[in-house]
Design a protein around this motif. Structure first.
Motif, PDB file in Angstrom:
ATOM      1  N   VAL A  26      -2.932   8.411  -3.457  1.00 21.57           N
ATOM      2  CA  VAL A  26      -3.883   7.659  -2.641  1.00 21.57           C
ATOM      3  C   VAL A  26      -4.906   6.926  -3.497  1.00 21.57           C
ATOM      4  CG1 VAL A  26      -5.486   9.616  -2.327  1.00 21.57           C
ATOM      5  CG2 VAL A  26      -5.325   7.819  -0.574  1.00 21.57           C
ATOM      6  N   GLU A  27      -5.209   7.475  -4.678  1.00 24.06           N
ATOM      7  CA  GLU A  27      -6.174   6.800  -5.559  1.00 24.06           C
ATOM      8  C   GLU A  27      -5.661   5.441  -6.020  1.00 24.06           C
ATOM      9  OE1 GLU A  27      -4.977   9.815  -6.038  1.00 24.06           O
ATOM     10  OE2 GLU A  27      -6.673  11.211  -5.797  1.00 24.06           O
ATOM     11  N   GLY A  28      -4.346   5.238  -5.987  1.00 19.31           N
ATOM     12  CA  GLY A  28      -3.766   3.972  -6.416  1.00 19.31           C
ATOM     13  C   GLY A  28      -3.769   2.899  -5.353  1.00 19.31           C
ATOM     14  N   VAL A  29      -4.177   3.242  -4.138  1.00 15.49           N
ATOM     15  CA  VAL A  29      -4.230   2.256  -3.050  1.00 15.49           C
ATOM     16  C   VAL A  29      -5.562   1.518  -3.156  1.00 15.49           C
ATOM     17  CG1 VAL A  29      -4.041   1.880  -0.565  1.00 15.49           C
ATOM     18  CG2 VAL A  29      -2.799   3.762  -1.638  1.00 15.49           C
ATOM     19  N   LYS A  30      -5.577   0.444  -3.935  1.00 15.29           N
ATOM     20  CA  LYS A  30      -6.798  -0.311  -4.230  1.00 15.29           C
ATOM     21  C   LYS A  30      -6.639  -1.754  -3.761  1.00 15.29           C
ATOM     22  CE  LYS A  30      -7.739   2.540  -8.294  1.00 15.29           C
ATOM     23  NZ  LYS A  30      -7.908   2.560  -9.778  1.00 15.29           N
ATOM     24  N   ILE A  31      -7.600  -2.214  -2.994  1.00 12.65           N
ATOM     25  CA  ILE A  31      -7.508  -3.544  -2.386  1.00 12.65           C
ATOM     26  C   ILE A  31      -7.371  -4.629  -3.443  1.00 12.65           C
ATOM     27  CG2 ILE A  31      -8.686  -5.232  -0.920  1.00 12.65           C
ATOM     28  CD1 ILE A  31     -10.118  -2.844   0.416  1.00 12.65           C
ATOM     29  N   ALA A  58       0.834  -1.199   0.000  1.00  8.23           N
ATOM     30  CA  ALA A  58       0.000   0.000   0.000  1.00  8.23           C
ATOM     31  C   ALA A  58       0.873   1.255   0.000  1.00  8.23           C
ATOM     32  CB  ALA A  58      -0.926  -0.008   1.215  1.00  8.23           C
ATOM     33  N   MET A  59       1.953   1.232   0.758  1.00  6.87           N
ATOM     34  CA  MET A  59       2.855   2.377   0.795  1.00  6.87           C
ATOM     35  C   MET A  59       3.514   2.584  -0.566  1.00  6.87           C
ATOM     36  SD  MET A  59       5.672   3.327   3.699  1.00  6.87           S
ATOM     37  CE  MET A  59       6.424   1.685   3.631  1.00  6.87           C
ATOM     38  N   ALA A  60       3.915   1.489  -1.206  1.00  4.00           N
ATOM     39  CA  ALA A  60       4.509   1.593  -2.538  1.00  4.00           C
ATOM     40  C   ALA A  60       3.510   2.182  -3.534  1.00  4.00           C
ATOM     41  CB  ALA A  60       4.971   0.211  -3.007  1.00  4.00           C
ATOM     42  N   ALA A  61       2.241   1.773  -3.418  1.00  3.58           N
ATOM     43  CA  ALA A  61       1.202   2.307  -4.306  1.00  3.58           C
ATOM     44  C   ALA A  61       0.957   3.784  -4.035  1.00  3.58           C
ATOM     45  CB  ALA A  61      -0.087   1.511  -4.136  1.00  3.58           C
TER      46      ALA A  61
END
Length: 230
Positions: free
Chosen positions: A42-47, A33-36
């Protein structure tokens, strides 16, 4: 880490794919998540996308986090307990002179193991999109600046001057990183004594300069080997 332990903790999820019968840990989710966040915002932090990259189902995520927001809150806590805590800790580190004390702050901001500049700017970008994150960022900024001001006051700078010098030091560093100069460590090493004079009004000792240059070179031995100023 003991490789006989079936639980994997990876510092670089992008370059270390999961293989075999390995359980994904909470740290794995936080790392990816940190890498994303750093790479895509933040929009790239997708489950779903993170689960696919880890090779696990969404159920693995919900074993550790209640929701995506729970993960985002954990990312902010990680940032506070790494970047902000490290800067405060180094500003409070014992020193015999103000130039040595500012050198300790330099040690923090040039060492990615202590202060992750990429993560700091990812959080700042995130704060532009979220009032809640902006409040967390503002609180951390206050904590950092207070620690730097207290550092100057320990060496008998008047409160107003200590405040000004703390802001000059801190905001110069933020702007320096934002400029992405990509300058070699040897350039920083040559300028470092003059920076210390500029930030403190005091001349650093030869020992302080040598120790700080050695620390910087140890972080980047290839560039450090070319530094004739050490």
């Amino acid at each position: 880490m003991d490789r006989s332990d079936p639980t994997l903790h990876r510092d670089n999820p992008d370059s270390e794919p999961l293989i075999g019968n390995i359980k994904v840990t909470r740290d794995d989710w936080l790392n990816i998540a940190m890498a994303a966040l750093i790479r895509d915002g933040v929009e790239g932090v997708k489950i779903q996308a993170m689960g696919a990259a880890l090779g696990v189902s969404r159920s693995s995520f919900y074993w550790y986090f209640k929701s995506r927001q729970d993960l985002l809150d954990a990312l902010l806590e990680h940032w506070r307990h790494t970047n902000t805590a490290a800067l405060v800790r180094m500003a409070e580190r014992p020193a015999d002179t103000i130039t040595e004390a500012v050198g300790n702050v330099f040690r923090c901001v040039i060492n990615p193991a202590l202060f992750d500049t990429r993560l700091d700017f990812a959080v700042r970008d995130w704060a532009r999109r979220s009032q809640e994150v902006r409040a967390v960022l503002d609180a951390s900024e206050t904590q950092r600046l207070s620690a730097l001001q207290a550092m100057f006051e320990r060496f008998d700078y008047p409160p107003l001057e200590a405040t000004a010098r703390a802001r000059i030091l801190y905001y110069m560093q933020i702007g320096y990183d934002d400029a992405k100069l990509n300058e070699p460590m040897e350039t920083r090493n040559r300028l470092m004594p003059a920076y210390l004079v500029g930030f403190t009004g005091k001349t650093p000792s030869a020992r302080e300069v040598a120790e700080l240059r050695a620390y910087a070179n140890a972080l980047d031995p290839v560039k450090g080997a070319n530094d004739g100023s050490a």
